[in-house]
Scaffold this motif. Structure first.
Motif, PDB file in Angstrom:
ATOM      1  N   TYR A 111      11.389   2.290  -9.422  1.00 26.08           N
ATOM      2  CA  TYR A 111      10.517   2.785 -10.493  1.00 26.08           C
ATOM      3  C   TYR A 111      10.062   1.682 -11.452  1.00 26.08           C
ATOM      4  CZ  TYR A 111      12.239   7.334  -8.951  1.00 26.08           C
ATOM      5  OH  TYR A 111      12.548   8.443  -8.202  1.00 26.08           O
ATOM      6  N   SER A 113       7.545  -0.264 -11.489  1.00 25.31           N
ATOM      7  CA  SER A 113       6.120  -0.256 -11.823  1.00 25.31           C
ATOM      8  C   SER A 113       5.785   0.776 -12.896  1.00 25.31           C
ATOM      9  CB  SER A 113       5.282   0.003 -10.580  1.00 25.31           C
ATOM     10  OG  SER A 113       5.627   1.253 -10.001  1.00 25.31           O
ATOM     11  N   ASP A 114       6.610   1.787 -13.062  1.00 21.18           N
ATOM     12  CA  ASP A 114       6.358   2.818 -14.069  1.00 21.18           C
ATOM     13  C   ASP A 114       6.739   2.362 -15.475  1.00 21.18           C
ATOM     14  OD1 ASP A 114       5.619   4.370 -11.942  1.00 21.18           O
ATOM     15  OD2 ASP A 114       7.512   5.488 -11.848  1.00 21.18           O
TER      16      ASP A 114
END
Length: 218
Positions: A111, A113-114
């Protein structure tokens, strides 16, 4: 008329009031108490100063005894804390720590990139909470959830035990903080959301000592 031949009545003599006063004593007649520290007799001086020195020694001995007692208690706290350090270094806890690190590392990578490059503290807290909740699901890693839950519970048990020891004044808080606080804080940052879920499911005191330890050490 009175009977001349009868007996005459005699009144009792009137009592005169008397006052008893304390004798006046002139100020110059009052005897001043001798000061043993200024006495002309060298023996009195010796008694006075030796008594004074004895009282000073008694006070110093009391202070020293109290210091030794407190020092011994602190040494005992440090000894108990180091025993927990040795316990943490045992294979079962090191295995649990590696399993936790591996599961969180995989989810962080999944996760990443979030999160963004410069997340705010609020964004980071939300991200860690999400990762922690995901870690406690079957899809949270390659290790079966039942096996990971065993490792997770082992870490919760250890951190609870550490908290009981510190908060009960049986372990040294400064030594415990030096060894474990960063790990305990990171663990809480990721799994506080899951802990709240467990409490709502019927375990109101789940991981409560860990929370108390971090709140007191903050």
């Amino acid at each position: 008329m009175s009977d001349a031949g009868g007996p005459k009545s005699v009144r009792p003599p009137r009592l005169t009031k008397t006052a008893v006063a304390l004798p006046d004593v002139a100020n110059h007649d009052l005897k001043e108490e001798d000061n043993p520290f200024t006495h002309s007799d060298w023996r009195m001086l010796g008694y006075a100063w030796s008594g004074f020195a004895l009282r000073i020694l008694l006070v110093l001995a009391t202070v020293f005894s109290a210091f030794q007692y407190l020092q011994a208690r602190e040494e005992k706290r440090i000894e108990r804390t180091l025993e927990l350090v040795e316990l943490w270094e045992r294979p079962e806890y090191q295995t649990a720590q590696r399993a936790l690190k591996r599961r969180l590392g995989d989810l962080n990578q999944r996760y990443r990139s979030d999160l963004g490059d410069s997340p705010s503290p609020t964004e980071l807290a939300i991200f860690q909470d999400r990762v922690g909740v995901e870690a406690m699901q079957e899809t949270g890693g390659t290790q079966p959830l039942a096996d990971f839950r065993d490792e997770f519970d082992r870490i919760v048990y250890f951190l609870n035990r550490l908290s009981f020891c510190v908060e009960g004044d049986l372990c040294s808080r400064s030594v415990a903080d030096a060894y474990f606080r960063d790990f305990a804080q990171s663990f809480w940052d990721y799994f506080s959301g899951f802990v709240r879920q467990e409490r709502r499911r019927g375990s109101p005191n789940f991981a409560r000592p860990i929370e108390d330890y971090l709140a007191a050490s903050g």
